[in-house]
Design an enzyme around this catalytic site. Structure first.
Site, PDB file in Angstrom:
ATOM      1  N   GLU A   1       0.823  -1.224   0.000  1.00  0.00           N
ATOM      2  CA  GLU A   1       0.000   0.000   0.000  1.00  0.00           C
ATOM      3  C   GLU A   1       0.851   1.264   0.000  1.00  0.00           C
ATOM      4  O   GLU A   1       0.312   2.368   0.040  1.00  0.00           O
ATOM      5  CB  GLU A   1      -0.943  -0.021   1.206  1.00  0.00           C
ATOM      6  CG  GLU A   1      -1.997  -1.106   1.091  1.00  0.00           C
ATOM      7  CD  GLU A   1      -2.853  -1.249   2.336  1.00  0.00           C
ATOM      8  OE1 GLU A   1      -2.487  -0.711   3.390  1.00  0.00           O
ATOM      9  OE2 GLU A   1      -3.911  -1.916   2.244  1.00  0.00           O
TER      10      GLU A   1
ATOM     11  N   LYS B   1       5.804  -2.127   1.733  1.00  0.00           N
ATOM     12  CA  LYS B   1       5.194  -2.346   3.047  1.00  0.00           C
ATOM     13  C   LYS B   1       5.174  -3.833   3.412  1.00  0.00           C
ATOM     14  O   LYS B   1       5.386  -4.211   4.557  1.00  0.00           O
ATOM     15  CB  LYS B   1       3.772  -1.794   2.997  1.00  0.00           C
ATOM     16  CG  LYS B   1       3.029  -1.835   4.310  1.00  0.00           C
ATOM     17  CD  LYS B   1       1.615  -1.300   4.147  1.00  0.00           C
ATOM     18  CE  LYS B   1       0.869  -1.277   5.463  1.00  0.00           C
ATOM     19  NZ  LYS B   1      -0.551  -1.001   5.302  1.00  0.00           N
TER      20      LYS B   1
END
Ligand code: BGC
Length: 770
Positions: free
Chosen positions: A488, A601
């Site tokens: 993300e 991430k």
């Protein structure tokens, strides 16, 4: 990162009171039974920092959303898991002086959670401002044997005085969510009653009209002698209490047993709630704390029998894995297809809604390996039951012909997430849902899931993918524009490898499913064709075209797939060169800086390689791992488990161990500085995978369990268990050998380090380590 939890094989222990870490301890020592959860708040009043939290499965409130710029297609609401009625409260005062650990002098304090039985215990000696000292011992649990019951045994001993101790056991429904968007109170009062030592408060959620009746019944003893209590009823809005006082001499101990019934309209008709509450309270109080606890111990022993993992020689790792398994078992028991596994379970408020792709990607392997088949099937049926809403969701975004986009987060099938880059773009979730069906069928062998349920979902998902891609004249390939992958930290990218890979794989799998249903269940198939208006030839030819002509960004020099178009334009500075004060980047950097950075991430391209490793040879997996892992900040709890498994599979045992410890102790050591908000329940499924698929090297190939076990340095041995179809197996690995015990009545074939073995019912097998 914190390090105050005492390492222990079976317990989570806080020794000495840590008021600054109280929210963390409250999360870590949460109890639950699949229907209700309770943070480790104190029974008596506490004016210090605390996040009060009781949660009831399936009961939610559609909180109004807060967004800057409203986009068409956004959901109307954000489902909040509600903070529900406080059932644990017991106020205590000594000669008029209130017990409040924030004001008293704490002479000793400990609390622990026994994972063997789900028992939360707290002991302390407190000195009140007047100098009077009391010793308190509290024990409580939420029964998994009788899931609407909670029980507390709370005793107070007068250490240095004689006088009057007063108690006020109560039920308080006047609670709020800290994360309410507009400081709203979500509950309205329906009924309440207090009569002597028992009573209840019944509340209804605004808008969603769930009712929850929370009842209490208590008794008290003085030095083991049952007391006849003279109680005084106290009533306020949404609150009932019943106070009484006991004259004690120095050394006397007063012990209260308080039983709670938590009864919701998920399981009872509205007009039967009060009756069910009273019946449940009677059942609890007739059994008494000891018998209820004996039942609890038995039920937990049964759970551990199929799910325990033991490690000799590393208490931190042992505590970590048991904690993960324990919390997963507290959150989801799998007996109700309307429920699912929320990222915070019943341990905090953050994350509205419940169900993310986490369930299929990270939790399903755990339920498949440790629970009866029905438990995993219920997770799949949850999605099947939401299919029409997923189709509606896709229609709202402009898709047609029964295409479905499952929500990024949901509780009832409707989308609850509204950040456009995730809600509209993080569509790889559809791939995870298809993968869940495949994984379930592959593991259980239950092909029969396809005709009545699975195929319909797969068709709707494939219809989505076939409309979501478009033909690029420039590339002469199908492309997938404007998506967000699992990473993300990049939004609105083109041709995210993982998303495109999942799309193509789903189309292929749907074709296989179609052939199977058509061949094996021709009549059902005919019905489905009509019901779903399937134009087989037209639709499948487009799917085949996409399968053959999908574009995947690839770097010929490095021989790796790129996470998305343009990834190599970034400054590829590894995470190891980041300054410690810049970490975690999601708390230290602006979003703009994160988006332009190369930092990942969580597993993204590596997620596909993990799921489809048979399509990538060893060298290719190594190349991808060595390119992406150094750029990964693991700031999602879902990251380290996948890296642990991949590291293990390419022979990086040290890295696998490092990543395992990180996922196993993520909450216990508060790696991401957010355990105070609640636990990372769904990533706990990933921890189980990291163990069984990482250290155990377990894979399923052509219907056979395969293993490539190794033992991390410093461990003497480990053992794990698996339910596989009709078999129940136990695996024990030590420095010299790998042993498999077949505890079931069926014979089983398996493969260890590429070698085939047959293991008869009730027999064991020993293989020397290579
Ligand atoms: C992760 C998502 C995950 C969500 C809920 C996010 O931080 O990036 O992949 O679904 O948390 O666990």
């Amino acid at each position: 990162m914190k390090n105050y939890i005492i390492h222990d094989d079976w317990k989570i222990i806080e020794q000495g009171f840590h008021p600054d870490e109280n929210r963390i301890s409250e999360s870590l020592l949460s109890i639950g039974n699949g229907r209700t959860g309770q943070r480790a708040n104190f029974e008596e009043k506490y004016s210090g920092d605390t996040l009060r939290g009781s949660y009831v499965a399936g009961v939610y409130y559609p909180d109004k959303t807060r967004v800057g710029w409203w986009k068409n297609g956004y959901p109307e609401y954000f489902a909040k898991i509600l903070n529900a009625t406080n059932w644990i409260g017991i106020d205590v005062s000594v000669e008029g002086e209130e017990l409040d650990l924030n004001k008293a002098k704490i002479l000793s304090f400990s609390r622990d959670l026994d994972m063997k039985s789900g028992l939360l215990t707290r002991r302390f000696v407190a000195q009140l401002p007047s100098g009077k000292q009391i010793e308190v011992h509290s024990r409580r649990f939420l029964s998994i044997a009788d899931q609407e019951i909670g029980a507390i045994r709370y005793s107070v001993k007068a250490l240095n005085f004689s006088g009057e101790i007063s108690f006020l056991p109560y039920i308080d429904g006047d609670v709020v969510n800290e994360d309410s968007n507009y400081d709203e109170n979500f509950w309205i009062s329906i009924a309440q009653k207090i009569d002597g030592c028992s009573g209840f408060v019944c509340l209804e959620t605004k808008k969603t009209a769930f009712q929850v009746s929370t009842g209490m019944k208590f008794k008290a003893k003085l030095n083991q002698e049952l007391l006849v209590l003279k109680t005084k009823a106290i009533q306020k809005e949404k609150y009932i209490g019943s106070s009484f006082s006991v004259q004690v001499k120095q050394g006397d101990e007063v012990c209260i047993e308080k039983y709670a019934a938590i009864i919701s309209t998920l399981y009872h008709a509205k007009n039967k709630l009060q009756e069910a509450t009273e019946k449940t309270l009677k059942r609890a109080s007739d059994k008494g704390f000891d018998q209820l606890y004996a039942d609890q111990e038995k039920s937990w022993a049964k759970r551990w029998e199929t799910s325990d993992i033991s490690i000799e020689g590393d208490v931190a790792a042992q505590q970590g894995i048991r904690f993960n398994i324990f919390q997963l078992n507290q959150t989801y028991l799998g007996d109700d297809e309307r429920l699912n596994i929320g990222p915070k379970g019943f341990t905090g408020e953050k994350y509205g809604g419940v169900t993310y792709w986490d369930t299929e990607a990270y939790c399903l392997p755990f339920t498949l390996g440790t629970s009866p088949q029905m438990v995993s099937k219920n997770l799949l049926l949850y999605r099947y039951n939401h299919l029409q809403k997923a189709i509606k969701n896709a229609e709202n975004l402009g898709f047609t012909n029964g295409a479905a986009l499952y929500p990024m987060v949901t509780i009832n099938g409707e989308e609850c997430h509204n950040e456009w880059e995730i809600t509209f773009e993080e569509i790889h979730r559809n791939g995870a849902i298809a993968y869940g069906i495949y994984n379930y069928i592959n593991y259980t062998g239950d092909q029969e899931y396809l005709a009545p349920y699975g195929f319909e979902v797969l068709l709707a998902l494939s219809r989505f993918w076939s409309q979501r891609v478009n033909w690029s004249d420039e590339k002469k390939k199908f492309v997938m524009l404007g998506v967000t992958g699992p990473n993300e930290y990049e939004n609105n990218v083109n041709n995210n490898f993982h998303t495109s890979y999942m799309a193509v794989w789903t189309l292929k799998y749907t074709l296989e499913a179609l052939d199977y249903v058509k061949k094996e269940h021709p009549l059902l198939f005919e019905g489905l064709v009509k019901k779903l208006k399937l134009n087989e030839l037209k639709e499948t030819s487009r799917w085949k075209k996409i399968i053959n002509e999908m574009y995947f960004p690839y770097d010929k020099t490095r021989k790796i797939y790129l996470q998305q178009d343009g990834f190599l334009d970034k400054e590829l500075i590894p995470v190891s060169e980041l300054k410690p004060e810049d970490r975690p980047i999601n708390q230290k950097w602006s979003w703009d800086r994160i988006l332009r950075s190369p930092y990942i991430k969580q597993a993204d391209t590596l997620q596909s390689i993990f799921w489809f490793e048979e399509n990538f040879d060893h060298e290719s997996t190594v190349r991808h791992f060595d390119f992406y892992e150094p750029l990964t900040v693991h700031e999602s709890s879902l990251s380290s488990c996948i890296h642990a498994i991949l590291a293990a599979s390419i022979g990086r045992q040290e890295k696998a161990y490092e990543m395992y410890l990180r996922t196993a102790r993520l909450d216990l050591d508060d790696y991401n500085n957010d355990t105070c908000d609640g636990l990372h329940i769904t990533s706990m499924g990933g921890t189980w995978m990291a163990f069984v698929q990482g250290f155990g090297g377990m894979r399923l190939k052509n219907g056979l369990l395969n293993f490539k076990p190794f033992i991390p340095e410093g461990w003497n041995s480990y053992a794990f268990r698996l339910n596989f179809r009709e078999a129940h197996l136990e695996f024990r690995m030590d420095k010299t050998q790998f042993r498999v015990f077949n505890h079931s009545n069926v014979n089983i074939d398996l493969v260890v380090h590429g070698q085939s073995y047959s293991l008869s019912a009730k027999k064991e097998l020993t293989i020397k380590n290579i």
